[in-house]
Design a protein around this motif. Structure first.
Motif, PDB file in Angstrom:
ATOM      1  N   ASN A   1       0.825  -1.207   0.000  1.00 22.89           N
ATOM      2  CA  ASN A   1       0.000   0.000   0.000  1.00 22.89           C
ATOM      3  C   ASN A   1       0.855   1.251   0.000  1.00 22.89           C
ATOM      4  OD1 ASN A   1      -2.305  -1.452  -0.058  1.00 22.89           O
ATOM      5  ND2 ASN A   1      -2.990  -0.948   1.998  1.00 22.89           N
ATOM      6  N   SER A   2       1.965   1.205   0.756  1.00 20.58           N
ATOM      7  CA  SER A   2       2.871   2.348   0.798  1.00 20.58           C
ATOM      8  C   SER A   2       3.490   2.591  -0.571  1.00 20.58           C
ATOM      9  CB  SER A   2       3.971   2.107   1.838  1.00 20.58           C
ATOM     10  OG  SER A   2       4.909   3.158   1.828  1.00 20.58           O
ATOM     11  N   GLU A   3       3.901   1.485  -1.225  1.00 25.09           N
ATOM     12  CA  GLU A   3       4.483   1.609  -2.555  1.00 25.09           C
ATOM     13  C   GLU A   3       3.467   2.191  -3.521  1.00 25.09           C
ATOM     14  OE1 GLU A   3       5.766  -2.308  -3.473  1.00 25.09           O
ATOM     15  OE2 GLU A   3       7.689  -2.115  -2.415  1.00 25.09           O
ATOM     16  N   CYS A   4       2.241   1.689  -3.463  1.00 30.59           N
ATOM     17  CA  CYS A   4       1.196   2.212  -4.341  1.00 30.59           C
ATOM     18  C   CYS A   4       0.980   3.687  -4.087  1.00 30.59           C
ATOM     19  CB  CYS A   4      -0.108   1.442  -4.113  1.00 30.59           C
ATOM     20  SG  CYS A   4      -0.069  -0.263  -4.711  1.00 30.59           S
ATOM     21  N   SER A   5       1.065   4.076  -2.820  1.00 34.24           N
ATOM     22  CA  SER A   5       0.844   5.471  -2.456  1.00 34.24           C
ATOM     23  C   SER A   5       1.888   6.378  -3.087  1.00 34.24           C
ATOM     24  CB  SER A   5       0.876   5.619  -0.930  1.00 34.24           C
ATOM     25  OG  SER A   5       0.765   6.972  -0.572  1.00 34.24           O
ATOM     26  N   TYR A   6       3.180   6.067  -2.933  1.00 33.85           N
ATOM     27  CA  TYR A   6       4.177   6.986  -3.480  1.00 33.85           C
ATOM     28  C   TYR A   6       4.311   6.863  -4.993  1.00 33.85           C
ATOM     29  CZ  TYR A   6       7.890   3.319  -3.268  1.00 33.85           C
ATOM     30  OH  TYR A   6       8.658   2.194  -3.423  1.00 33.85           O
ATOM     31  N   ILE A   7       3.938   5.720  -5.565  1.00 34.92           N
ATOM     32  CA  ILE A   7       3.910   5.608  -7.026  1.00 34.92           C
ATOM     33  C   ILE A   7       2.810   6.510  -7.583  1.00 34.92           C
ATOM     34  CG2 ILE A   7       3.433   4.065  -8.965  1.00 34.92           C
ATOM     35  CD1 ILE A   7       6.202   3.692  -7.718  1.00 34.92           C
ATOM     36  N   GLU A   8       1.650   6.473  -6.939  1.00 33.18           N
ATOM     37  CA  GLU A   8       0.546   7.330  -7.388  1.00 33.18           C
ATOM     38  C   GLU A   8       0.885   8.804  -7.199  1.00 33.18           C
ATOM     39  OE1 GLU A   8      -2.064   6.324  -9.135  1.00 33.18           O
ATOM     40  OE2 GLU A   8      -1.072   4.384  -9.032  1.00 33.18           O
ATOM     41  N   LYS A   9       1.589   9.128  -6.115  1.00 32.78           N
ATOM     42  CA  LYS A   9       2.011  10.516  -5.900  1.00 32.78           C
ATOM     43  C   LYS A   9       2.988  10.957  -6.988  1.00 32.78           C
ATOM     44  CE  LYS A   9       1.393  10.667  -0.865  1.00 32.78           C
ATOM     45  NZ  LYS A   9       2.094  10.743   0.442  1.00 32.78           N
ATOM     46  N   THR A  10       3.871  10.034  -7.391  1.00 31.60           N
ATOM     47  CA  THR A  10       4.825  10.343  -8.458  1.00 31.60           C
ATOM     48  C   THR A  10       4.090  10.600  -9.769  1.00 31.60           C
ATOM     49  OG1 THR A  10       6.529   8.976  -7.425  1.00 31.60           O
ATOM     50  CG2 THR A  10       6.810   9.461  -9.764  1.00 31.60           C
TER      51      THR A  10
ATOM     52  N   PHE B   1       2.398  13.978  -9.641  1.00 33.85           N
ATOM     53  CA  PHE B   1       3.360  15.067  -9.813  1.00 33.85           C
ATOM     54  C   PHE B   1       3.694  15.244 -11.290  1.00 33.85           C
ATOM     55  CE2 PHE B   1       7.647  16.643 -10.398  1.00 33.85           C
ATOM     56  CZ  PHE B   1       7.691  17.750  -9.560  1.00 33.85           C
ATOM     57  N   ILE B   2       3.951  14.137 -11.975  1.00 41.43           N
ATOM     58  CA  ILE B   2       4.295  14.198 -13.402  1.00 41.43           C
ATOM     59  C   ILE B   2       3.144  14.819 -14.196  1.00 41.43           C
ATOM     60  CG2 ILE B   2       4.702  12.762 -15.451  1.00 41.43           C
ATOM     61  CD1 ILE B   2       6.228  10.815 -13.563  1.00 41.43           C
ATOM     62  N   PHE B   3       1.934  14.377 -13.918  1.00 38.75           N
ATOM     63  CA  PHE B   3       0.766  14.875 -14.648  1.00 38.75           C
ATOM     64  C   PHE B   3       0.591  16.382 -14.466  1.00 38.75           C
ATOM     65  CE2 PHE B   3      -3.810  15.750 -15.027  1.00 38.75           C
ATOM     66  CZ  PHE B   3      -4.049  15.256 -16.303  1.00 38.75           C
ATOM     67  N   LYS B   4       0.811  16.864 -13.242  1.00 34.40           N
ATOM     68  CA  LYS B   4       0.638  18.293 -12.966  1.00 34.40           C
ATOM     69  C   LYS B   4       1.746  19.147 -13.567  1.00 34.40           C
ATOM     70  CE  LYS B   4       0.284  17.912  -8.482  1.00 34.40           C
ATOM     71  NZ  LYS B   4       0.134  18.281  -7.052  1.00 34.40           N
TER      72      LYS B   4
ATOM     73  N   ASP C   1      13.711  16.499  -8.407  1.00 37.56           N
ATOM     74  CA  ASP C   1      12.533  17.309  -8.082  1.00 37.56           C
ATOM     75  C   ASP C   1      11.371  16.414  -7.652  1.00 37.56           C
ATOM     76  OD1 ASP C   1      13.813  19.708  -8.759  1.00 37.56           O
ATOM     77  OD2 ASP C   1      13.236  19.521 -10.875  1.00 37.56           O
ATOM     78  N   VAL C   2      11.177  15.318  -8.384  1.00 35.33           N
ATOM     79  CA  VAL C   2      10.090  14.388  -8.051  1.00 35.33           C
ATOM     80  C   VAL C   2      10.349  13.756  -6.687  1.00 35.33           C
ATOM     81  CG1 VAL C   2       8.765  12.382  -8.787  1.00 35.33           C
ATOM     82  CG2 VAL C   2       9.811  13.868 -10.508  1.00 35.33           C
ATOM     83  N   ALA C   3      11.580  13.284  -6.479  1.00 37.50           N
ATOM     84  CA  ALA C   3      11.922  12.613  -5.221  1.00 37.50           C
ATOM     85  C   ALA C   3      11.760  13.543  -4.020  1.00 37.50           C
ATOM     86  CB  ALA C   3      13.357  12.094  -5.294  1.00 37.50           C
ATOM     87  N   LYS C   4      12.117  14.795  -4.215  1.00 32.87           N
ATOM     88  CA  LYS C   4      11.964  15.771  -3.125  1.00 32.87           C
ATOM     89  C   LYS C   4      10.501  15.961  -2.773  1.00 32.87           C
ATOM     90  CE  LYS C   4      13.207  20.509  -1.811  1.00 32.87           C
ATOM     91  NZ  LYS C   4      13.863  21.766  -2.257  1.00 32.87           N
ATOM     92  N   GLU C   5       9.654  15.976  -3.780  1.00 28.42           N
ATOM     93  CA  GLU C   5       8.214  16.128  -3.563  1.00 28.42           C
ATOM     94  C   GLU C   5       7.635  14.921  -2.831  1.00 28.42           C
ATOM     95  OE1 GLU C   5       4.333  17.839  -3.947  1.00 28.42           O
ATOM     96  OE2 GLU C   5       6.328  18.697  -4.220  1.00 28.42           O
ATOM     97  N   ILE C   6       8.159  13.721  -3.166  1.00 30.39           N
ATOM     98  CA  ILE C   6       7.638  12.478  -2.585  1.00 30.39           C
ATOM     99  C   ILE C   6       8.340  12.135  -1.273  1.00 30.39           C
ATOM    100  CG2 ILE C   6       7.099  10.041  -3.100  1.00 30.39           C
ATOM    101  CD1 ILE C   6       5.779  12.084  -4.934  1.00 30.39           C
ATOM    102  N   HIS C   7       9.431  12.843  -0.966  1.00 31.92           N
ATOM    103  CA  HIS C   7      10.228  12.605   0.245  1.00 31.92           C
ATOM    104  C   HIS C   7      10.894  11.231   0.227  1.00 31.92           C
ATOM    105  CE1 HIS C   7       8.448  16.251   1.806  1.00 31.92           C
ATOM    106  NE2 HIS C   7       7.239  15.738   1.690  1.00 31.92           N
ATOM    107  N   LEU C   8      11.501  10.897  -0.939  1.00 37.53           N
ATOM    108  CA  LEU C   8      12.230   9.642  -1.074  1.00 37.53           C
ATOM    109  C   LEU C   8      13.584   9.897  -1.716  1.00 37.53           C
ATOM    110  CD1 LEU C   8       9.535   7.100  -2.370  1.00 37.53           C
ATOM    111  CD2 LEU C   8      10.588   7.138  -0.114  1.00 37.53           C
TER     112      LEU C   8
ATOM    113  N   TYR D   1       8.064   7.278 -18.722  1.00 39.23           N
ATOM    114  CA  TYR D   1       6.662   7.482 -18.359  1.00 39.23           C
ATOM    115  C   TYR D   1       6.246   8.931 -18.619  1.00 39.23           C
ATOM    116  CZ  TYR D   1       2.397   7.640 -15.543  1.00 39.23           C
ATOM    117  OH  TYR D   1       1.100   7.805 -15.128  1.00 39.23           O
ATOM    118  N   THR D   2       7.121   9.871 -18.245  1.00 39.37           N
ATOM    119  CA  THR D   2       6.844  11.288 -18.462  1.00 39.37           C
ATOM    120  C   THR D   2       6.707  11.585 -19.958  1.00 39.37           C
ATOM    121  OG1 THR D   2       8.072  11.874 -16.464  1.00 39.37           O
ATOM    122  CG2 THR D   2       7.668  13.636 -18.050  1.00 39.37           C
ATOM    123  N   GLN D   3       7.597  11.019 -20.755  1.00 39.50           N
ATOM    124  CA  GLN D   3       7.560  11.236 -22.205  1.00 39.50           C
ATOM    125  C   GLN D   3       6.238  10.723 -22.796  1.00 39.50           C
ATOM    126  OE1 GLN D   3       9.870   8.809 -25.263  1.00 39.50           O
ATOM    127  NE2 GLN D   3      11.154  10.645 -25.122  1.00 39.50           N
TER     128      GLN D   3
END
Length: 260
Positions: A153-162, A165-168, A178-185, A205-207
């Motif tokens: 569940n934790s993995e799913c949580s930070y994957i979804e947060k990542t 972030f990319i979508f926004k 930048d992504v890691a700083k936002e996710i705190h990893l 994935y971003t591309q």
């Protein structure tokens, strides 16, 4: 024979017949054995918390604090009379552990299936030591089950947060850091985990998401292709054209003509 307790304030017997002195003494004598068998309430609460939290490290530390020699001595002293009591106690403990696992997030069927498995193993025990081993194994199994559930569940949580972030930030430049700083990893850890769980890296994935956004802009707007390319952070229109064609099989211009 002396009566220990007989009447309440209204003159009625409490709980039926009065308790006789010999019954009371028998109970006191039995309690000395019962105290050895009965887990301390604080210990029970602590172990159930280990299960709810999936805390295997905490459980192992707590387990190491028990004196195995002392336990063996007590078992040796009482083995002739207490096997069934240990068996009943273990059954109750399995029920409590099953409930704690459900409270820790495990679905009802999975938790009860594991509990049933340990009840079946308990039936095959032939000694108190076997029962104690079953209990330790049972605790560890439930703790591992909850730990895996919470980790997933934790993995799913930070994957979804990542992904969020990319979508926004599709129209903004950003780095892995930048992504890691936002996710705190840690960036390297995030990169490895994202690739492992999603199947592609964060850059790829971003591309893909930028190309998908570009396809919508080509369909539903009259914006120039060069401006779409620039808006979505492609280094050049030619590079945008190559990536777009690799993904959709046709150039951005032909895609627009086909989907207008």
């Amino acid at each position: 024979m002396r009566t220990i307790i007989n009447n309440d304030e209204g003159g009625n017997l409490i709980g039926g017949e009065p308790i006789q002195e010999n019954e009371y003494l028998d109970m006191i004598l039995e309690k000395s054995e019962h105290d050895i068998l009965q887990q301390d309430y604080t210990d029970e609460v602590e172990i159930m918390d280990f299960i709810r939290n999936g805390d295997l490290d905490g459980f192992n530390i707590r387990l190491s604090e028990y004196d195995a020699a002392d336990i063996d001595k007590k078992i040796g002293e009482m083995a002739h009379t207490t096997y069934k009591k240990y068996e009943y106690l273990a059954s109750g403990t399995i029920a409590l552990a099953t409930r704690a696992a459900i409270e820790g997030g495990i679905d009802f069927d999975s938790a009860h299936a594991l509990g049933k498995l340990y009840l079946q193993r308990l039936e095959k025990c032939t000694s108190i030591k076997d029962i104690l081993k079953i209990q330790v194994g049972m605790f560890k199994s439930f703790i591992n089950l909850v730990h895996q559930h919470k980790t997933t569940n934790s993995e799913c949580s930070y994957i979804e947060k990542t992904k969020a972030f990319i979508f926004k930030n599709l129209n903004k430049p950003f780095t892995l850091e930048d992504v890691a700083k936002e996710i705190h990893l840690n960036p390297s850890y995030l990169s490895r985990q994202f690739s492992s769980i999603v199947g592609i890296g964060i850059k790829k994935y971003t591309q893909i998401k930028r190309i998908e956004a570009a396809s919508n802009m080509l369909k539903y707007s009259d914006e120039e292709i060069s401006k779409i390319s620039n808006y979505l952070q492609f280094p050049s229109q030619s590079r945008f054209g190559v990536v777009f064609k690799n993904h959709f099989g046709i150039t951005p211009h032909k895609y627009r003509e086909k989907n207008k």
